[in-house]
Design an enzyme around this catalytic site. Structure first.
Site, PDB file in Angstrom:
ATOM      1  N   LYS A  40       0.820  -1.216   0.000  1.00 46.33           N
ATOM      2  CA  LYS A  40       0.000   0.000   0.000  1.00 46.33           C
ATOM      3  C   LYS A  40       0.853   1.265   0.000  1.00 46.33           C
ATOM      4  CE  LYS A  40      -4.270   1.654   1.925  1.00 46.33           C
ATOM      5  NZ  LYS A  40      -4.651   2.086   0.600  1.00 46.33           N
ATOM      6  N   GLY A  45       6.546   0.767   5.690  1.00 48.14           N
ATOM      7  CA  GLY A  45       7.394  -0.186   4.967  1.00 48.14           C
ATOM      8  C   GLY A  45       7.411   0.077   3.472  1.00 48.14           C
ATOM      9  N   CYS A  46       6.259   0.352   2.906  1.00 48.17           N
ATOM     10  CA  CYS A  46       6.166   0.583   1.461  1.00 48.17           C
ATOM     11  C   CYS A  46       6.857   1.882   1.057  1.00 48.17           C
ATOM     12  CB  CYS A  46       4.708   0.575   1.013  1.00 48.17           C
ATOM     13  SG  CYS A  46       3.917  -1.025   1.300  1.00 48.17           S
ATOM     14  N   THR A  47       6.771   2.887   1.916  1.00 45.64           N
ATOM     15  CA  THR A  47       7.456   4.149   1.641  1.00 45.64           C
ATOM     16  C   THR A  47       8.969   3.934   1.699  1.00 45.64           C
ATOM     17  OG1 THR A  47       5.600   5.436   2.490  1.00 45.64           O
ATOM     18  CG2 THR A  47       7.737   6.543   2.393  1.00 45.64           C
ATOM     19  N   ALA A  50       9.948   2.048  -1.501  1.00 46.18           N
ATOM     20  CA  ALA A  50       9.912   2.921  -2.677  1.00 46.18           C
ATOM     21  C   ALA A  50      11.086   3.896  -2.658  1.00 46.18           C
ATOM     22  CB  ALA A  50       8.581   3.680  -2.730  1.00 46.18           C
TER      23      ALA A  50
END
Length: 152
Positions: A40, A45-47, A50
């Site tokens: 998401k 974590g995703c940030t 990325a």
């Protein structure tokens, strides 16, 4: 069907960060690819994941590779996420989860958390690495290491 190392990736289409039609046929066969699936936009974590790809993006480009992030978030969410963190690579909106199914990315923890899997694909569209780990920041280094081996 779950993709395995040595398999050719299936063709897929989706809307990119700018709402344009993306077709994998326009890139497969021309350069190595890193396709990473993440749960998401705008989650810690995703940030971090990325941003690790963002920070090393020039290294991927210098090796002739392209990075593509895929999640089920909307194009609008991807636009905001990409703009906020200055992401230079393509994000694809897989809202119907068709790409995730094509690749065989499974959800975790009783199906509640979307999978975090990175695929490194060679210039001919053949899967060379599948890295399936909840450790968000490990994906970029594994992918870059594999791309370096592919082009050396």
């Amino acid at each position: 069907m779950d993709l395995k190392v040595g398999d050719k990736i299936p063709n897929f289409k989706a809307k990119d960060t700018n709402g344009n039609d993306f077709d994998s046929q326009n890139i497969v066969g021309q350069k190595p690819l890193v396709v990473y699936f993440y749960p998401k936009d705008n989650t810690p974590g995703c940030t971090a994941q990325a941003c690790s790809f963002r920070d090393q993006y020039e290294d991927f480009k210098d090796l002739g590779a392209e990075v593509i992030g895929v999640s089920s978030d909307s194009v609008a969410s991807h636009q905001e996420f990409s703009k906020q963190y200055k992401l230079p690579f393509i994000l694809l909106s897989d809202s119907d989860k068709k790409i995730k199914k094509l690749f065989g990315v499974h959800s975790r923890i009783l199906g509640l958390i979307p999978g975090r899997v990175t695929y490194v694909i060679d210039k001919n569209g053949i899967v060379q690495l599948i890295f399936d780990s909840i450790l968000a920041t490990k994906h970029m280094s594994k992918a870059l290491e594999t791309i370096k081996l592919l082009v050396s």
